[in-house]
Structure formats: C-alpha cells, structure tokens
Design a protein around this motif. Structure first.
Motif, mmCIF file in Angstrom:
data_model
loop_
_atom_site.group_PDB
_atom_site.id
_atom_site.type_symbol
_atom_site.label_atom_id
_atom_site.label_comp_id
_atom_site.label_asym_id
_atom_site.label_seq_id
_atom_site.Cartn_x
_atom_site.Cartn_y
_atom_site.Cartn_z
ATOM 1 N N LEU A 190 2.316 7.508 -8.239
ATOM 2 C CA LEU A 190 1.202 6.559 -8.242
ATOM 3 C C LEU A 190 -0.123 7.251 -7.977
ATOM 4 O O LEU A 190 -0.204 8.217 -7.201
ATOM 5 C CB LEU A 190 1.453 5.467 -7.216
ATOM 6 C CG LEU A 190 2.457 4.406 -7.686
ATOM 7 C CD1 LEU A 190 3.004 3.611 -6.507
ATOM 8 C CD2 LEU A 190 1.816 3.478 -8.707
ATOM 9 N N LYS A 191 -1.142 6.743 -8.644
ATOM 10 C CA LYS A 191 -2.498 7.282 -8.556
ATOM 11 C C LYS A 191 -3.437 6.191 -8.056
ATOM 12 O O LYS A 191 -3.161 4.996 -8.231
ATOM 13 C CB LYS A 191 -2.963 7.744 -9.933
ATOM 14 C CG LYS A 191 -2.042 8.734 -10.616
ATOM 15 C CD LYS A 191 -2.529 9.031 -12.031
ATOM 16 C CE LYS A 191 -1.592 9.997 -12.763
ATOM 17 N NZ LYS A 191 -2.069 10.282 -14.135
ATOM 18 N N SER A 243 0.834 -1.195 0.000
ATOM 19 C CA SER A 243 0.000 0.000 0.000
ATOM 20 C C SER A 243 0.874 1.253 0.000
ATOM 21 O O SER A 243 1.917 1.282 0.657
ATOM 22 C CB SER A 243 -0.908 0.013 1.229
ATOM 23 O OG SER A 243 -1.806 -1.070 1.202
ATOM 24 N N VAL A 244 0.424 2.253 -0.707
ATOM 25 C CA VAL A 244 1.171 3.512 -0.807
ATOM 26 C C VAL A 244 0.173 4.640 -0.999
ATOM 27 O O VAL A 244 -0.925 4.434 -1.529
ATOM 28 C CB VAL A 244 2.189 3.442 -1.970
ATOM 29 C CG1 VAL A 244 1.485 3.342 -3.310
ATOM 30 C CG2 VAL A 244 3.155 4.616 -1.945
ATOM 31 N N GLN A 245 0.558 5.825 -0.570
ATOM 32 C CA GLN A 245 -0.315 6.989 -0.757
ATOM 33 C C GLN A 245 -0.177 7.539 -2.170
ATOM 34 O O GLN A 245 0.859 7.346 -2.825
ATOM 35 C CB GLN A 245 0.055 8.069 0.261
ATOM 36 C CG GLN A 245 -0.286 7.684 1.692
ATOM 37 C CD GLN A 245 -0.076 8.848 2.648
ATOM 38 O OE1 GLN A 245 0.645 9.793 2.368
ATOM 39 N NE2 GLN A 245 -0.729 8.760 3.808
ATOM 40 N N PRO A 246 -1.183 8.227 -2.642
ATOM 41 C CA PRO A 246 -1.084 8.856 -3.970
ATOM 42 C C PRO A 246 0.143 9.748 -4.060
ATOM 43 O O PRO A 246 0.479 10.474 -3.115
ATOM 44 C CB PRO A 246 -2.375 9.667 -4.053
ATOM 45 C CG PRO A 246 -3.343 8.933 -3.181
ATOM 46 C CD PRO A 246 -2.514 8.419 -2.029
ATOM 47 N N VAL A 253 -3.180 1.931 -3.993
ATOM 48 C CA VAL A 253 -2.826 3.351 -3.869
ATOM 49 C C VAL A 253 -4.024 4.063 -3.258
ATOM 50 O O VAL A 253 -5.082 4.180 -3.879
ATOM 51 C CB VAL A 253 -2.477 3.969 -5.222
ATOM 52 C CG1 VAL A 253 -2.007 5.414 -5.032
ATOM 53 C CG2 VAL A 253 -1.410 3.141 -5.929
ATOM 54 N N SER A 254 -3.854 4.509 -2.029
ATOM 55 C CA SER A 254 -4.967 5.099 -1.317
ATOM 56 C C SER A 254 -4.462 6.020 -0.224
ATOM 57 O O SER A 254 -3.401 5.770 0.373
ATOM 58 C CB SER A 254 -5.832 3.992 -0.706
ATOM 59 O OG SER A 254 -6.839 4.541 0.110
ATOM 60 N N ASP A 308 -4.123 3.298 -10.278
ATOM 61 C CA ASP A 308 -3.090 2.285 -10.474
ATOM 62 C C ASP A 308 -3.304 1.069 -9.580
ATOM 63 O O ASP A 308 -2.600 0.064 -9.704
ATOM 64 C CB ASP A 308 -1.700 2.868 -10.188
ATOM 65 C CG ASP A 308 -1.290 3.955 -11.168
ATOM 66 O OD1 ASP A 308 -0.719 4.966 -10.714
ATOM 67 O OD2 ASP A 308 -1.556 3.790 -12.374
ATOM 68 N N THR A 309 -4.265 1.152 -8.686
ATOM 69 C CA THR A 309 -4.561 0.033 -7.803
ATOM 70 C C THR A 309 -5.001 -1.187 -8.609
ATOM 71 O O THR A 309 -5.923 -1.106 -9.416
ATOM 72 C CB THR A 309 -5.673 0.414 -6.808
ATOM 73 O OG1 THR A 309 -5.190 1.462 -5.959
ATOM 74 C CG2 THR A 309 -6.086 -0.785 -5.965
#
Length: 127
Positions: free
Chosen positions: A84-85, A10-13, A125-126, A88-89
C-alpha cells in the motif's frame, strides 16, 4: 439489497489490508462485482472487477498489488491490498452489476453505472 464493506482502517506504507463486502438480497453469482475508490477532490476510480465467469481486471494504478476475489458460498467479495502507498488512501466501495459485462469492460468504462452500491470503508495509508 445490501452491500456492507468492512476491513478498512489505517496502515503504514508498504503494509497490507483486506477489505470484505458482504452481499445480501440479490443473486450474488449472477452479478459482476467491482471495487471502487474515491479520495477527496478526486474522481471515483474503479480499481478492480470480477465478472460472473471469474475473470478479473485491474486498473493500472493497482495492478500487481491488489487482488479481487469472491466467495460465492459466503456471498462475499474481497479486495486484498498489498504494497500500500499513501496515494491509495481513499474511501473504498464495492458495487454489483447485473448487465453481464466482462471485467475488462467494467474497469475500462468508468461511465458504466453499477446497479447496487455499498456505503464504503475508509482506507488510510500513512506513516
């Protein structure tokens, strides 16, 4: 033959992530390689490919943000993802192709079937 993806999570935008794909059981240098993704209820999309000449090609949706690379000595394929957007999830898969097609053909022809596939790694991505 094995293709094992890793590096998802998981990663932030706006963040970055690097996926890896470790290959074994086939002649890595003789295969074109690709990264695919599939989100729930969406069609599978090939986002990047690298052919045996080292030429790369990208889907418009990731061009300028993602970079595909391979390290032949380690039999490993990478996908560096920047900017990342949320869109892209998806589950990301690597695949190997023995037909000898160039990278632009592989990305431009979604009907072409790769020979070997990995099990995938989830990218979320959230905020």
């Amino acid at each position: 033959v094995q293709l094992v993806e890793s590096g998802g999570g998981s990663v932030q935008p706006g963040g970055s992530m690097r996926l890896s794909c470790a290959a074994s059981g086939f002649s890595f240098t003789r295969y074109s390689m690709g990264w695919f993704r599939q989100a729930p209820e969406k069609e599978r999309e090939e986002v990047a490919a690298i052919d045996t000449y080292g030429y790369t090609y990208y889907a418009d949706s990731v061009k300028g943000r993602f970079t595909i690379a391979k390290e032949n000595s380690k039999k490993t394929l990478y996908l560096q993802m920047n900017g990342l957007k949320p869109e892209d999830t998806a589950m990301y898969y690597c695949a190997a192709d023995s037909a000898g097609y160039e990278s632009w053909f592989l990305v431009s022809n979604p009907s072409h079937e790769y020979k070997y596939w990995g099990q995938g790694t989830q990218v979320t991505v959230s905020s």
